[in-house]
Design an enzyme around this catalytic site. Structure first.
Site, PDB file in Angstrom:
ATOM      1  N   LYS A 179       0.865  -1.190   0.000  1.00  0.00           N
ATOM      2  CA  LYS A 179       0.000   0.000   0.000  1.00  0.00           C
ATOM      3  C   LYS A 179       0.889   1.223   0.000  1.00  0.00           C
ATOM      4  O   LYS A 179       2.007   1.181   0.511  1.00  0.00           O
ATOM      5  CB  LYS A 179      -0.863   0.010   1.270  1.00  0.00           C
ATOM      6  CG  LYS A 179      -2.110   0.857   1.148  1.00  0.00           C
ATOM      7  CD  LYS A 179      -3.220   0.074   0.506  1.00  0.00           C
ATOM      8  CE  LYS A 179      -4.447   0.903   0.253  1.00  0.00           C
ATOM      9  NZ  LYS A 179      -5.582   0.052  -0.159  1.00  0.00           N
ATOM     10  N   ASP A 186      -7.095   4.201  -4.406  1.00  0.00           N
ATOM     11  CA  ASP A 186      -7.730   4.072  -3.090  1.00  0.00           C
ATOM     12  C   ASP A 186      -8.345   5.454  -2.821  1.00  0.00           C
ATOM     13  O   ASP A 186      -8.596   6.203  -3.774  1.00  0.00           O
ATOM     14  CB  ASP A 186      -6.687   3.664  -2.018  1.00  0.00           C
ATOM     15  CG  ASP A 186      -7.336   3.187  -0.724  1.00  0.00           C
ATOM     16  OD1 ASP A 186      -7.820   2.053  -0.676  1.00  0.00           O
ATOM     17  OD2 ASP A 186      -7.395   3.970   0.254  1.00  0.00           O
TER      18      ASP A 186
END
Ligand code: NDP
Ligand code: 2IT
Length: 452
Positions: free
Chosen positions: A130, A170
């Site tokens: 991430k 995201d």
């Protein structure tokens, strides 16, 4: 080592807390997984001996960097960027990029940790990662966002690659940002390769990727309901968020004959007792992705709707709930209010939206509850299929991708139900099921590699 010599859960967590001082979200995510894994590995010496959980809970690496850019008034601005590469045992690091002022190392470490189990659950060969920045895209012009994305990629490009680490979107990173970042990667490396997913279909993106997370969360919900002989049709639903995941979750609920009552953003929530139908969802999509406005405007536009400033939608009476905004947006008190109001199932489009206390409330009340790592895996699953299409240099049809998404969500439901069912096969603890099923594949791959 004898089994009795192993550290117990609290000793393990004390070590995690000591090594990750003040990283509350990361510690929360590790605890949620560790409490189930400790039970599962109690009699499995090989996992203990190889310190598998300890290793998964320590990112392979955390890259942190400065991102410098110039705003429209020629001020020099400095942001911080990160890429957390958590684990690549079963495939290249894979996971989104978040741009939001709240982004810090703890949040990205929790997301990369969760992603490792989620990606394993999809059945596709993807490790967990991430990234992101504390850049705030709100109120920025398109050219400011472009300059920021280019600067961010100018550092990030050296850490990623189609077989190394494949980022995606995201919070705060959608089609526009992916386009700017992909363009910059291509410009720096002179290579067109599938280094990012969530691309537009014109330049190698996949059909169904924008819809996949929200639709997938509803498919998971459908599978849970079906498991108990029920379905979505005719049921009232509360949804938080109004971005990519929330609007597509709403769309699928409406298509299946459910009624969506709420949406939200960081300013508050709107309640529309008439139901948020497809036309209204299209209006919200346009509001959020084109005009980049606030959800409060919905209540000015649609007469029966009300806006509740600074509040969250969880106290509105409904049977189904889909938290689709952000982490820790649903607490214990709100979970209790939902149980009292007769909610029967919760499916998390967002990552870790429910606090640990909230999760306990749902479990104690035997509510069907799907954690994000299982319920929202449809997004990264179609990202995995985008990688396959890029490698094959082909584009699959929408129908094929839609079918694959449904199959993958059904499979994740089955795996989670298998490991999460209690002795008498009654209540399914999907948190436990998803944690164990996700862990097992990664752990077994790590065992095969020895001590690395
Ligand atoms: P978007 O940026 O498209 O939308 C985010 C939404 O959540 C916006 O409505 C935003 O409101 C709201 N929100 C963000 N932060 C907060 C906050 N601190 N408090 C209240 N509301 C907030 O993001 P996505 O829809 O892509 O992501 C939503 C969630 O889903 C995240 O948890 C993400 O990690 C998760 N997820 C996303 C996937 C994807 O494919 N995109 C895949 C799997 C999970 P505002 O506009 O006011 O900021
Ligand atoms: O949290 C997530 O799974 C995502 N933001 C999507 C990740 C991806 O690589 O598609």
């Amino acid at each position: 080592m004898a089994v009795s010599d192993h550290v117990n859960l609290e000793q393990f967590m004390a070590g995690v807390e000591k090594r990750n001082m003040g990283q509350t979200e990361f510690i929360q995510a590790v605890r949620e997984v560790a409490q189930d894994i400790f039970d599962f590995i109690a009699d499995k010496e090989e996992y203990h001996e190889a310190q598998i959980l300890r290793r998964i809970a320590e990112p392979d690496r955390v890259v942190s960097f400065r991102v410098c850019w110039e705003d429209d008034n020629h001020n020099i601005r400095v942001q911080r960027g990160w890429r957390v590469q958590n684990n690549n045992a079963i495939g290249p690091y894979k996971g989104g990029i978040r741009f939001h002022p709240s982004v810090n190392e703890s949040i990205l470490k929790f997301l990369a940790f969760e992603q490792t189990f989620k990606n394993s659950l999809t059945g596709l060969p993807m490790g967990g990662g991430k990234g992101g920045s504390n850049f705030n895209p709100k109120g920025k012009s398109d050219s400011e966002v472009m300059r920021f994305c280019q600067s961010f990629m100018t550092e990030l490009y050296r850490h990623i690659g189609p077989d190394t680490d494949v980022p995606a979107g995201d919070i705060g990173v959608g089609g526009r940002e992916i386009g700017y970042m992909f363009g910059q990667y291509k410009r720096i490396t002179n290579r067109w390769e599938g280094v990012l997913t969530g691309k537009a279909v014109e330049y190698g993106g996949s059909q169904m990727r924008p819809e996949a997370t929200g639709y997938g969360a509803v498919y998971f919900l459908q599978n849970m309901l079906k498991h108990q002989g029920q379905d979505v049709e005719g049921r009232t639903t509360i949804i938080s968020g109004s971005g990519n995941v929330a609007t597509h979750a709403a769309e699928k609920i409406v298509e299946l004959g459910g009624k969506v009552l709420t949406l939200s953003d960081s300013g508050g929530f709107i309640h529309d007792p008439d139901g948020i139908d497809q036309e209204k969802i299209n209006w919200v999509k346009e509001l959020k992705t084109e005009r980049r406005g606030r959800i409060s405007e919905y209540a000015d536009h649609f007469t029966n709707a009300t806006f509740h400033e600074g509040a969250r939608p969880w106290r509105v009476e409904a049977e189904l709930a889909l938290p689709c905004a952000t982490q820790n947006e649903l607490n214990g008190d709100e979970a209790r209010a939902m149980v009292k109001n007769g909610v029967i199932a919760v499916s998390e489009g967002a990552n870790m939206p429910t606090t640990l206390e909230g999760v306990d409330v749902f479990h104690d009340a035997h509510i069907m509850y799907a954690p994000g790592k299982a319920a929202n895996a449809g997004g990264v699953a179609v990202s995995g299929l985008e990688m396959s299409q890029n490698s094959e240099r082909v584009s699959w049809h929408t129908e094929r991708l839609g079918d694959l998404l449904q199959d993958i969500m059904k499979d994740i439901h089955e795996k989670s139900a298998e490991y999460g069912s209690d002795e008498d096969g009654g209540y399914v603890n999907y948190v436990k099921g998803a944690n164990i099923a996700g862990f097992k594949k990664v752990a077994d791959a790590m065992l095969a590699f020895g001590v690395v």
